[in-house]
Design a protein around this motif. Structure first.
Motif, short mmCIF file in Angstrom:
data_model
loop_
_atom_site.label_atom_id
_atom_site.label_comp_id
_atom_site.label_asym_id
_atom_site.label_seq_id
_atom_site.Cartn_x
_atom_site.Cartn_y
_atom_site.Cartn_z
N PHE A 111 0.83 -1.20 0.00
CA PHE A 111 0.00 0.00 0.00
C PHE A 111 0.86 1.26 0.00
O PHE A 111 0.67 2.18 -0.80
CB PHE A 111 -0.92 -0.04 1.22
CG PHE A 111 -1.53 1.27 1.61
CD1 PHE A 111 -2.54 1.84 0.85
CD2 PHE A 111 -1.12 1.94 2.75
CE1 PHE A 111 -3.12 3.05 1.21
CE2 PHE A 111 -1.69 3.14 3.13
CZ PHE A 111 -2.69 3.70 2.35
N VAL A 112 1.85 1.32 0.90
CA VAL A 112 2.72 2.49 0.99
C VAL A 112 3.49 2.68 -0.31
O VAL A 112 3.60 3.80 -0.83
CB VAL A 112 3.69 2.35 2.19
CG1 VAL A 112 4.74 3.46 2.15
CG2 VAL A 112 2.92 2.39 3.50
N ARG A 113 4.03 1.60 -0.84
CA ARG A 113 4.80 1.70 -2.09
C ARG A 113 3.92 2.20 -3.23
O ARG A 113 4.35 3.04 -4.03
CB ARG A 113 5.41 0.34 -2.44
CG ARG A 113 6.30 0.40 -3.68
CD ARG A 113 7.12 -0.87 -3.87
NE ARG A 113 6.30 -2.05 -3.97
CZ ARG A 113 6.24 -3.00 -3.03
NH1 ARG A 113 6.96 -2.90 -1.93
NH2 ARG A 113 5.47 -4.06 -3.18
N GLU A 114 2.70 1.70 -3.31
CA GLU A 114 1.81 2.08 -4.40
C GLU A 114 1.47 3.57 -4.36
O GLU A 114 1.58 4.27 -5.37
CB GLU A 114 0.53 1.26 -4.34
CG GLU A 114 -0.57 1.70 -5.30
CD GLU A 114 -0.21 1.53 -6.76
OE1 GLU A 114 -0.88 2.17 -7.61
OE2 GLU A 114 0.73 0.78 -7.06
N VAL A 115 1.05 4.08 -3.19
CA VAL A 115 0.62 5.47 -3.14
C VAL A 115 1.81 6.42 -3.32
O VAL A 115 1.68 7.47 -3.98
CB VAL A 115 -0.16 5.78 -1.85
CG1 VAL A 115 -1.46 4.98 -1.82
CG2 VAL A 115 0.65 5.49 -0.60
N CYS A 116 2.96 6.09 -2.75
CA CYS A 116 4.15 6.94 -2.93
C CYS A 116 4.61 6.93 -4.38
O CYS A 116 4.99 7.97 -4.94
CB CYS A 116 5.28 6.47 -2.03
SG CYS A 116 5.06 6.82 -0.27
N GLN A 117 4.58 5.77 -4.99
CA GLN A 117 5.02 5.62 -6.37
C GLN A 117 4.17 6.45 -7.31
O GLN A 117 4.69 7.17 -8.18
CB GLN A 117 4.94 4.16 -6.75
CG GLN A 117 5.18 3.82 -8.20
CD GLN A 117 4.94 2.35 -8.44
OE1 GLN A 117 5.61 1.50 -7.87
NE2 GLN A 117 3.95 2.04 -9.26
N ASN A 118 2.85 6.39 -7.15
CA ASN A 118 1.96 7.15 -8.03
C ASN A 118 2.12 8.65 -7.85
O ASN A 118 2.10 9.41 -8.82
CB ASN A 118 0.50 6.73 -7.80
CG ASN A 118 0.14 5.49 -8.57
OD1 ASN A 118 -0.13 5.53 -9.77
ND2 ASN A 118 0.15 4.35 -7.89
N SER A 119 2.29 9.08 -6.60
CA SER A 119 2.49 10.50 -6.34
C SER A 119 3.83 10.96 -6.91
O SER A 119 3.94 12.03 -7.51
CB SER A 119 2.42 10.79 -4.84
OG SER A 119 1.13 10.52 -4.34
N ASN A 120 4.86 10.15 -6.73
CA ASN A 120 6.19 10.48 -7.23
C ASN A 120 6.19 10.61 -8.75
O ASN A 120 6.84 11.50 -9.31
CB ASN A 120 7.19 9.41 -6.78
CG ASN A 120 8.60 9.95 -6.61
OD1 ASN A 120 8.80 11.12 -6.30
ND2 ASN A 120 9.58 9.10 -6.79
N ASP A 121 5.46 9.73 -9.41
CA ASP A 121 5.41 9.76 -10.87
C ASP A 121 4.67 10.98 -11.42
O ASP A 121 4.87 11.36 -12.57
CB ASP A 121 4.73 8.49 -11.40
CG ASP A 121 5.60 7.25 -11.25
OD1 ASP A 121 6.82 7.40 -11.04
OD2 ASP A 121 5.06 6.13 -11.31
N SER A 122 3.78 11.57 -10.61
CA SER A 122 2.98 12.70 -11.10
C SER A 122 3.46 14.04 -10.55
O SER A 122 2.77 15.04 -10.64
CB SER A 122 1.50 12.50 -10.72
OG SER A 122 1.34 12.47 -9.32
N ALA A 123 4.68 14.07 -9.99
CA ALA A 123 5.21 15.30 -9.39
C ALA A 123 5.46 16.37 -10.44
O ALA A 123 5.97 16.09 -11.52
CB ALA A 123 6.49 14.99 -8.63
N VAL A 124 5.11 17.61 -10.10
CA VAL A 124 5.43 18.76 -10.95
C VAL A 124 6.28 19.76 -10.18
O VAL A 124 6.79 20.72 -10.77
CB VAL A 124 4.15 19.45 -11.47
CG1 VAL A 124 3.43 18.56 -12.46
CG2 VAL A 124 3.22 19.84 -10.33
N GLU A 125 6.42 19.55 -8.89
CA GLU A 125 7.28 20.38 -8.05
C GLU A 125 8.17 19.47 -7.22
O GLU A 125 7.81 18.34 -6.90
CB GLU A 125 6.43 21.26 -7.11
CG GLU A 125 5.53 22.25 -7.80
CD GLU A 125 4.67 23.02 -6.81
OE1 GLU A 125 4.90 22.88 -5.59
OE2 GLU A 125 3.77 23.75 -7.26
#
Length: 349
Positions: A33-47
Motif C-alpha cells: 500500500f505504501v509503495r503504491e501510493v508513494c510511487q503514483n504521487s512520485n510519478d505525477s510530481a510537478v514540483e
C-alpha cells in the motif's frame, strides 16, 4: 444529483468471489500500500520536493458516505456466502465487515499529495487517463515502462488496507478540475429485488458516474491546491502501523528523499533529506527488525558511492562490508530490488 453507492446490475453468468481482488506478492499488504501510493504521487510530481502525507483520523460511522446502503450491500453479500456451506471463510469475513460498519466510529487513513498534477482526465471517457486508470479501471496504466510501476494492479492494495474493502478518491488537478469517487470491492450478489449485482461498486452520482466535486472526509483537512487525496475506510490498523509506514517509505524511497525530491509526513513526523537518519535511529523497531534497519543504513551508504552499472531503465549499486555484500536496483527514485548476502569470498567486487 444526490450521491450514493451504486453496484451495477449484471446479466453475466460470472460470479466474483471473496478472493477476486486479492493481490499476491511477497510483501505485507501495508508495505505494498505504501509503495503504491508513494510511487503514483512520485510519478505525477510537478514540483520538487513533492510532499506526501499519511494521517489517521476517526469519524462517526454515520458520516461515512451513504453508509446505510453500503451496509445493505454487505448484508446481501453475507447472505450469498451463507448459501455456500463449505465456504465458511467468506461468511466469517463478511461478518467481520458488517461488525466494522456497526461500530459507532471508524478509523480512517488519509493519504494526500502536494506538488503533483492531481489525477487529470476525470472529464474524459478515455480509459487510460490518470483518473480513470487509477480509480475506475483494473489492469489499466498510462505509464511508460520506465516509470515506477506500470501493471495497473498495485492500486488494489489500497482497498486491501480497508477492513470493508472500501476507499474514496478525491482530486483537484492542475487545470482546476475536481472529481471524487468511492470504490468498494465485494462479491457478486443479489439485491432485495433479486437483481444480480456486480462485485465492484462506486460511490458517486445517481447515474453511477463520479462526482465533479471534491470529497473531504477529514474535518481537519481542506484541499486548496492541486493533488490527490485517498481515504481508506475502516483502515486495517495495527499496534505498529505508524512504524511500518515510516519504514516502508524510507526503505523504498530513500533515493528520492535524500535527493530532496520527496518529503513524507507520517502522522506528523516529517521525513526529508535532513531528518531521514534521525527518523531511522528513532524508529521503535522490534528486535527482529534491527538487522533490517541496519541494512537500510548500509543501502543509503551504498547509494551515496554511486552506481556500479547503469542500465537502460535503472542503475545497479554494489557494495560490501565485513560480513555482507549488497545489491540494489534503483529506478525512478524507487528501490525496485535489494539483496543482502553473506560474503561468499573476498573477491566478489
Amino acid at each position: 444529483m444526490s450521491r450514493r453507492w451504486y453496484f451495477p446490475p449484471t446479466s453475466s453468468p460470472r460470479f466474483d468471489g471473496i478472493n477476486a481482488y486479492e493481490i499476491d506478492n511477497k510483501d505485507s499488504p501495508l508495505q505494498t500500500f505504501v509503495r503504491e501510493v508513494c510511487q503514483n504521487s512520485n510519478d505525477s510530481a510537478v514540483e520538487r520536493p513533492m510532499r506526501i502525507e499519511f494521517s489517521k483520523f476517526v469519524i462517526d460511522t454515520k458520516d461515512l458516505p451513504d453508509s446505510e446502503n453500503l451496509r445493505k450491500t454487505l448484508e446481501a453479500c453475507s447472505q450469498e456466502t451463507e448459501k455456500i456451506d463449505k465456504n465458511r471463510d467468506a461468511y466469517k469475513r463478511y461478518q467481520l465487515r458488517l461488525k466494522e460498519l456497526n461500530k459507532p466510529k471508524l478509523t480512517m487513513m488519509r493519504v494526500s499529495d502536494f506538488g503533483t498534477t492531481g489525477l487529470s482526465g476525470s472529464d474524459s471517457d478515455i480509459s487510460t487517463t490518470p483518473w480513470n486508470s487509477f480509480t475506475l479501471g483494473r489492469g489499466l496504466s498510462n505509464k511508460d515502462a520506465s516509470a515506477g510501476g506500470s501493471k495497473g494492479r498495485g492500486k488494489d492494495s489500497i482497498n486491501r488496507m480497508s477492513r470493508i474493502n472500501t476507499a474514496f478518491f478525491s482530486t483537484l488537478d492542475t487545470e482546476g478540475t475536481s472529481a471524487s469517487v468511492g470504490v468498494s470491492y465485494q462479491i457478486t450478489h443479489y439485491d432485495e429485488e433479486g437483481q444480480k449485482r456486480e462485485s465492484q461498486g462506486f460511490y458517486g452520482e445517481d447515474n453511477g458516474r463520479h462526482s465533479t466535486e471534491q470529497l473531504m472526509l477529514d474535518s481537519n483537512f481542506i484541499r486548496n491546491e492541486p493533488g490527490t487525496d485517498i481515504y481508506v475506510a475502516a483502515f486495517d490498523e495495527t499496534d505498529n502501523d505508524d512504524y511500518q509506514i515510516k519504514l516502508a517509505v524510507i526503505r523504498d524511497f530513500f533515493v528520492s528523499i535524500i535527493e530532496g525530491k520527496l518529503v513524507a509526513v507520517v502522522n506528523g513526523t516529517k521525513i526529508d533529506e535532513n531528518s531521514i537518519y534521525s527518523v531511522l535511529d528513532n524508529l521503535d523497531a522490534p528486535e527482529e527488525d534491527q538487522e533490517t534497519i541496519a541494512n537500510i543504513m548500509e543501502l543509503i551508504n551504498c547509494y551515496r558511492k554511486g552506481p556500479k552499472y547503469s542500465c537502460k531503465d535503472y542503475d545497479i549499486y554494489l557494495d560490501k562490508s565485513e560480513k555482507f555484500y549488497r545489491v540494489a536496483s534503483i529506478r525512478a527514485g524507487m528501490t525496485i530490488s535489494r539483496e543482502f548476502h553473506k560474503l561468499p569470498h573476498d573477491n566478489y567486487m
